[in-house]
Design a protein around this motif. Sequence first.
Motif, short mmCIF file in Angstrom:
data_model
loop_
_atom_site.label_atom_id
_atom_site.label_comp_id
_atom_site.label_asym_id
_atom_site.label_seq_id
_atom_site.Cartn_x
_atom_site.Cartn_y
_atom_site.Cartn_z
N VAL A 197 0.85 -1.21 0.00
CA VAL A 197 0.00 0.00 0.00
C VAL A 197 0.88 1.25 0.00
N ARG A 198 0.67 2.12 -1.00
CA ARG A 198 1.52 3.30 -1.19
C ARG A 198 0.86 4.60 -0.74
N GLY A 199 -0.47 4.66 -0.77
CA GLY A 199 -1.12 5.92 -0.44
C GLY A 199 -2.62 5.79 -0.56
N ALA A 200 -3.28 6.96 -0.55
CA ALA A 200 -4.74 6.99 -0.54
C ALA A 200 -5.35 6.32 -1.76
N GLY A 201 -4.68 6.40 -2.90
CA GLY A 201 -5.21 5.76 -4.10
C GLY A 201 -5.32 4.25 -3.96
N ASP A 202 -4.32 3.66 -3.32
CA ASP A 202 -4.38 2.21 -3.09
C ASP A 202 -5.47 1.85 -2.09
N LEU A 203 -5.67 2.69 -1.08
CA LEU A 203 -6.77 2.43 -0.15
C LEU A 203 -8.11 2.46 -0.89
N ALA A 204 -8.28 3.42 -1.78
CA ALA A 204 -9.52 3.51 -2.55
C ALA A 204 -9.71 2.27 -3.42
N ALA A 205 -8.63 1.80 -4.04
CA ALA A 205 -8.71 0.60 -4.88
C ALA A 205 -9.09 -0.62 -4.06
N LEU A 206 -8.55 -0.72 -2.86
CA LEU A 206 -8.87 -1.86 -2.00
C LEU A 206 -10.32 -1.80 -1.52
N ARG A 207 -10.79 -0.61 -1.18
CA ARG A 207 -12.20 -0.45 -0.82
C ARG A 207 -13.09 -0.91 -1.98
N ALA A 208 -12.76 -0.45 -3.19
CA ALA A 208 -13.56 -0.80 -4.36
C ALA A 208 -13.53 -2.29 -4.63
N ALA A 209 -12.44 -2.95 -4.25
CA ALA A 209 -12.31 -4.39 -4.46
C ALA A 209 -13.00 -5.20 -3.36
N GLY A 210 -13.57 -4.51 -2.37
CA GLY A 210 -14.31 -5.19 -1.33
C GLY A 210 -13.51 -5.59 -0.12
N ALA A 211 -12.29 -5.08 0.02
CA ALA A 211 -11.49 -5.38 1.20
C ALA A 211 -12.10 -4.74 2.44
N ALA A 212 -11.94 -5.41 3.57
CA ALA A 212 -12.40 -4.85 4.84
C ALA A 212 -11.37 -3.91 5.44
N GLY A 213 -10.14 -3.98 4.94
CA GLY A 213 -9.11 -3.11 5.47
C GLY A 213 -7.76 -3.42 4.85
N ALA A 214 -6.75 -2.69 5.32
CA ALA A 214 -5.40 -2.86 4.82
C ALA A 214 -4.41 -2.74 5.96
N LEU A 215 -3.40 -3.60 5.96
CA LEU A 215 -2.29 -3.51 6.90
C LEU A 215 -1.22 -2.63 6.28
N VAL A 216 -0.80 -1.60 7.03
CA VAL A 216 0.09 -0.58 6.46
C VAL A 216 1.15 -0.20 7.48
#
Length: 233
Positions: A197-216
């Motif tokens: 995960v590099r930044g807000a854009g990756d968080l948005a992509a993960l949300r759109a993909a249905g992820a519940a969250g990200a470890l960063v």
Amino acid sequence: MGTSFSVIPVIDLRHGRVVRARRGERHSYAPIETPLAKGSEPGPIAAALAGAVDARILYLADLDAIMDGAPPNLAAVAAVARACPGVALWLDAGFAEAGAVESVIASGLARPVLGSESQRDPDLVRACGARAILSLDRSGAERLDPAGLHARPGIWPDDVIVMSLDRVGAGLGPDLDGLAAARALAPRARLYAAGGVRGAGDLAALRAAGAAGALVASAIHDGRIGAADLGEG
């Protein structure tokens, strides 16, 4: 599944200090240097990371336990718990035996993470059920999975981490394909992406993909992700 999205800061512990992770090359991890806090003591680093993103959960990787088979460093976990009241802790300490898992659960300090790289018997994952989190570990195309857990979604708990070790700290972006593959096998699971995960854009992509969250970790230390980048999923 709920609609909220969690950013979960990661702390890697080696010899009681926080180290900076990169590409899963654990023997080369050096003590952390971060603008968020002085030194590499677990408590202050944990408090700074949690505060930076208003975290509800922190993930701790006890590398001495994972790499060397040492007992979980519960003193360090307790220090993090004291520094971050109200924040739930997830602990990966190379758990492969029921006794160690039950000891951590009984301590009330953390919820155990069962990394697929450490498992030899799928029965431990089945027996723990919702009390634990499963981490499906891989490095590149290689599944780190002696027990074959990647292919046994019927025993996965509700919370599953899709861990891409080669992407950790490497700025390569999250493994969206790996996330999609896990989603296809377990449509109702809460999936958390780890690595890249590099930044807000990756968080948005993960949300759109249905992820519940990200470890960063790195993106928070480097200021590329902060509280302003968070929002409701």
